[in-house]
Design a protein around this motif. Structure first.
Motif, PDB file in Angstrom:
ATOM      1  N   ILE A  25     -12.887  -3.060   1.977  1.00  0.00           N
ATOM      2  CA  ILE A  25     -13.532  -4.037   1.099  1.00  0.00           C
ATOM      3  C   ILE A  25     -13.981  -3.343  -0.188  1.00  0.00           C
ATOM      4  CG2 ILE A  25     -14.359  -5.522   2.978  1.00  0.00           C
ATOM      5  CD1 ILE A  25     -17.194  -4.357   2.414  1.00  0.00           C
ATOM      6  N   PRO A  26     -13.966  -4.072  -1.314  1.00  0.00           N
ATOM      7  CA  PRO A  26     -14.575  -3.534  -2.533  1.00  0.00           C
ATOM      8  C   PRO A  26     -16.085  -3.633  -2.398  1.00  0.00           C
ATOM      9  CG  PRO A  26     -13.805  -5.769  -2.923  1.00  0.00           C
ATOM     10  CD  PRO A  26     -13.398  -5.415  -1.514  1.00  0.00           C
ATOM     11  N   THR A  27     -16.809  -2.691  -2.982  1.00  0.00           N
ATOM     12  CA  THR A  27     -18.269  -2.737  -2.934  1.00  0.00           C
ATOM     13  C   THR A  27     -18.839  -2.486  -4.322  1.00  0.00           C
ATOM     14  OG1 THR A  27     -18.303  -0.403  -2.275  1.00  0.00           O
ATOM     15  CG2 THR A  27     -18.479  -2.049  -0.519  1.00  0.00           C
ATOM     16  N   GLN A  28     -20.105  -2.849  -4.490  1.00  0.00           N
ATOM     17  CA  GLN A  28     -20.814  -2.615  -5.748  1.00  0.00           C
ATOM     18  C   GLN A  28     -21.869  -1.541  -5.530  1.00  0.00           C
ATOM     19  OE1 GLN A  28     -20.125  -5.942  -4.763  1.00  0.00           O
ATOM     20  NE2 GLN A  28     -18.384  -5.802  -6.162  1.00  0.00           N
ATOM     21  N   PHE A 106     -11.093  -0.975  -3.600  1.00  0.00           N
ATOM     22  CA  PHE A 106     -10.050  -1.562  -2.769  1.00  0.00           C
ATOM     23  C   PHE A 106      -9.992  -3.072  -2.953  1.00  0.00           C
ATOM     24  CE2 PHE A 106     -11.518   1.991   0.123  1.00  0.00           C
ATOM     25  CZ  PHE A 106     -10.420   2.802  -0.085  1.00  0.00           C
ATOM     26  N   GLU A 107      -8.832  -3.622  -2.708  1.00  0.00           N
ATOM     27  CA  GLU A 107      -8.744  -5.061  -2.488  1.00  0.00           C
ATOM     28  C   GLU A 107      -9.125  -5.312  -1.034  1.00  0.00           C
ATOM     29  OE1 GLU A 107      -4.914  -6.549  -3.486  1.00  0.00           O
ATOM     30  OE2 GLU A 107      -5.273  -6.422  -5.630  1.00  0.00           O
ATOM     31  N   ALA A 108      -9.762  -6.441  -0.771  1.00  0.00           N
ATOM     32  CA  ALA A 108     -10.138  -6.768   0.599  1.00  0.00           C
ATOM     33  C   ALA A 108      -8.879  -6.867   1.457  1.00  0.00           C
ATOM     34  CB  ALA A 108     -10.912  -8.076   0.637  1.00  0.00           C
ATOM     35  N   TYR A 109      -8.892  -6.169   2.586  1.00  0.00           N
ATOM     36  CA  TYR A 109      -7.693  -6.122   3.426  1.00  0.00           C
ATOM     37  C   TYR A 109      -8.084  -5.684   4.833  1.00  0.00           C
ATOM     38  CZ  TYR A 109      -2.880  -4.989   4.854  1.00  0.00           C
ATOM     39  OH  TYR A 109      -1.663  -4.956   5.491  1.00  0.00           O
ATOM     40  N   HIS A 110      -7.404  -6.261   5.828  1.00  0.00           N
ATOM     41  CA  HIS A 110      -7.589  -5.767   7.192  1.00  0.00           C
ATOM     42  C   HIS A 110      -6.237  -5.689   7.894  1.00  0.00           C
ATOM     43  CE1 HIS A 110      -8.209 -10.234   7.621  1.00  0.00           C
ATOM     44  NE2 HIS A 110      -7.314 -10.048   8.580  1.00  0.00           N
ATOM     45  N   TYR A 111      -6.178  -4.806   8.864  1.00  0.00           N
ATOM     46  CA  TYR A 111      -4.915  -4.491   9.541  1.00  0.00           C
ATOM     47  C   TYR A 111      -5.217  -4.254  11.008  1.00  0.00           C
ATOM     48  CZ  TYR A 111      -0.554  -1.785  10.425  1.00  0.00           C
ATOM     49  OH  TYR A 111       0.646  -1.311  10.900  1.00  0.00           O
ATOM     50  N   ILE A 112      -4.474  -4.930  11.872  1.00  0.00           N
ATOM     51  CA  ILE A 112      -4.644  -4.793  13.321  1.00  0.00           C
ATOM     52  C   ILE A 112      -3.321  -4.313  13.903  1.00  0.00           C
ATOM     53  CG2 ILE A 112      -5.218  -5.960  15.484  1.00  0.00           C
ATOM     54  CD1 ILE A 112      -6.656  -8.109  13.746  1.00  0.00           C
ATOM     55  N   SER A 113      -3.365  -3.170  14.560  1.00  0.00           N
ATOM     56  CA  SER A 113      -2.141  -2.624  15.126  1.00  0.00           C
ATOM     57  C   SER A 113      -2.503  -1.587  16.180  1.00  0.00           C
ATOM     58  CB  SER A 113      -1.282  -1.997  14.020  1.00  0.00           C
ATOM     59  OG  SER A 113       0.001  -1.659  14.510  1.00  0.00           O
ATOM     60  N   LYS A 114      -1.525  -0.770  16.560  1.00  0.00           N
ATOM     61  CA  LYS A 114      -1.793   0.313  17.507  1.00  0.00           C
ATOM     62  C   LYS A 114      -2.140   1.606  16.780  1.00  0.00           C
ATOM     63  CE  LYS A 114       1.067  -1.531  21.254  1.00  0.00           C
ATOM     64  NZ  LYS A 114       2.172  -1.273  22.202  1.00  0.00           N
ATOM     65  N   GLU A 115      -2.115   1.566  15.452  1.00  0.00           N
ATOM     66  CA  GLU A 115      -2.507   2.725  14.653  1.00  0.00           C
ATOM     67  C   GLU A 115      -3.355   2.243  13.485  1.00  0.00           C
ATOM     68  OE1 GLU A 115       0.854   1.691  14.380  1.00  0.00           O
ATOM     69  OE2 GLU A 115       0.423   0.793  12.426  1.00  0.00           O
ATOM     70  N   PHE A 116      -4.056   3.179  12.859  1.00  0.00           N
ATOM     71  CA  PHE A 116      -4.879   2.825  11.706  1.00  0.00           C
ATOM     72  C   PHE A 116      -4.033   2.773  10.437  1.00  0.00           C
ATOM     73  CE2 PHE A 116      -8.477   4.761  14.256  1.00  0.00           C
ATOM     74  CZ  PHE A 116      -9.090   3.544  14.509  1.00  0.00           C
ATOM     75  N   TYR A 117      -4.521   1.996   9.488  1.00  0.00           N
ATOM     76  CA  TYR A 117      -3.839   1.800   8.208  1.00  0.00           C
ATOM     77  C   TYR A 117      -4.454   2.772   7.199  1.00  0.00           C
ATOM     78  CZ  TYR A 117      -1.562  -0.901   4.462  1.00  0.00           C
ATOM     79  OH  TYR A 117      -0.765  -1.313   3.423  1.00  0.00           O
ATOM     80  N   VAL A 118      -3.756   3.869   6.937  1.00  0.00           N
ATOM     81  CA  VAL A 118      -4.307   4.918   6.075  1.00  0.00           C
ATOM     82  C   VAL A 118      -3.648   4.965   4.692  1.00  0.00           C
ATOM     83  CG1 VAL A 118      -5.007   6.336   8.038  1.00  0.00           C
ATOM     84  CG2 VAL A 118      -2.732   6.668   7.031  1.00  0.00           C
TER      85      VAL A 118
END
Length: 384
Positions: A25-28, A106-118
């Motif tokens: 997520i983007p933050t301020q 970052f642009e807001a984004y989520h990813y669900i899998s068997k590995e992390f999204y790096v």
């Protein structure tokens, strides 16, 4: 303040579990958005979407609770949300959790899998995009190693004097030295003191700065990274005169370093360093274009991923904010492309990026208009 480093990246890249959740997520850093808890609300929104998808995937309720518990703890930690940078990256599974406060929007984004999204973190691990920051005053010296993603303090007490008196003697304060600048931007500086001439005072400052320069010399020349100096602008011409390091950026971050925190120092220094951080990337893009009609380049995903696993990729260009779904069978080096993330498909761009780093190659996230071969979302410059 949790920053990403090589060890963290390797741990994330190597980790596998039946369900891994990655959230960006983007933050301020401050202001009205922080007071209104916008960052916290943003994470809550992303986690709500992730929970819904986990339930749709028939993930056990107990596992969802384990994944979500540390995320909820962050949401409840008011102090955590007071110390944010430009982006927050979260990695969670039933038995693993890490979060990183990173100076990247970052642009807001989520990813669900068997590995992390790096993939969004990869450029920070490839060596390019790194620089050094020297925050110097007459009473204090601090040094940082930085990238677009991170800033970390480096202990230099054994290398340099920490204040001017240590170099020129403790009678310095007795001279009641005062500085006054004339002209906007500190174009001319007058030095006033009791017991010492202007020339002597300037010489003493230069002597101090030369001691700092010489103390950092061996450390700086190991990687020859760009060096950004943050100091009051009337001191910078004296530091430049004392400097012997060839990669000093000829533009200062003006002001007292103590007037901001470490993230503020990073933000200001990055604005000056950023034009210098893309030089290697641009050289590699030009080389790709020069060799584009030879066997030393490829833009075919089905060729690139096997080449990555064989250690043949020198440089990988990935289109930023793009995605390619599919799967890769390492045993027969077969790539299967897919239209979406369903049925066990993974991000092939994420796979190629983290494997390229593991094999010692460079990875660049590039906007579409700067891709060497725009018809493909992934281009590779080969070693042989």
């Amino acid at each position: 303040m949790s920053m990403i480093n090589d060890q963290d990246f390797k741990e994330l890249s190597d980790y596998n579990n039946e369900t891994c959740v990655s959230i960006f997520i983007p933050t301020q850093r401050g202001g009205k958005e922080v007071l209104e808890e916008k960052n916290k609300k943003h994470l809550h929104s992303e986690w709500t979407q992730v929970k819904k998808k986990l339930k749709e995937k028939n993930v056990a309720e107990g596992n969802i609770e384990k994944i979500g518990k540390p995320i909820q703890e962050l949401l409840d930690n008011r102090d955590f949300w007071r110390h944010q940078s430009d982006g927050l990256a979260i990695f969670s599974s039933s038995d693993f959790f890490k979060s990183f406060t990173i100076p990247v929007n970052f642009e807001a984004y989520h990813y669900i899998s068997k590995e992390f999204y790096v993939k969004p973190l990869v450029p920070a691990m490839t060596g390019d995009g790194k620089f050094n920051i020297l925050a110097i005053q007459l009473e204090d010296v601090n040094f940082y190693e930085a990238s677009k993603y991170s800033i970390m303090p480096v202990e230099i007490d054994d290398l340099t004097p920490s204040r001017l008196e240590e170099r020129v003697g403790f009678d310095y304060k007795e001279k009641a030295l005062q500085f006054r600048t004339q002209g906007e931007g500190g174009e001319k500086t007058q030095f006033h003191g009791h017991g010492g001439s202007e020339r002597d005072e300037k010489t003493e400052i230069k002597q101090f700065f030369r001691a700092v320069d010489q103390g950092l010399k061996d450390h700086l020349t190991k990687e020859k990274l760009p060096l950004v100096v943050i100091c009051q602008d009337y001191l910078f011409p004296i530091y430049k005169d004392a400097n012997t390091y060839n990669h000093l950026i000829d533009k200062v971050v003006p002001g007292n370093p103590n007037d901001t925190d470490m993230l503020g120092i990073h933000q200001k220094a990055l604005e000056i360093a950023e034009p210098y951080l893309n030089e290697n990337r641009d050289e590699k893009i030009e080389k790709y274009r020069e060799l584009s009609k030879t066997e030393n380049t490829t833009s075919a995903v089905t060729d690139i991923i096997p080449a990555v696993y064989q250690g043949k990729v020198d440089t990988l260009f990935i289109e930023n904010r793009a995605e390619i779904w599919g799967e890769y069978n390492e045993d027969n080096m077969e790539v299967k492309l897919a239209d979406n993330h369903e049925n066990g498909n993974i991000s092939l761009l994420n796979l190629a990026a983290k494997k390229t780093v593991e094999m010692g190659g460079k990875v660049y996230l590039v906007e579409h208009e700067f891709m060497p071969q725009k018809k493909s979302k992934m281009n590779a410059l080969l070693r042989f």
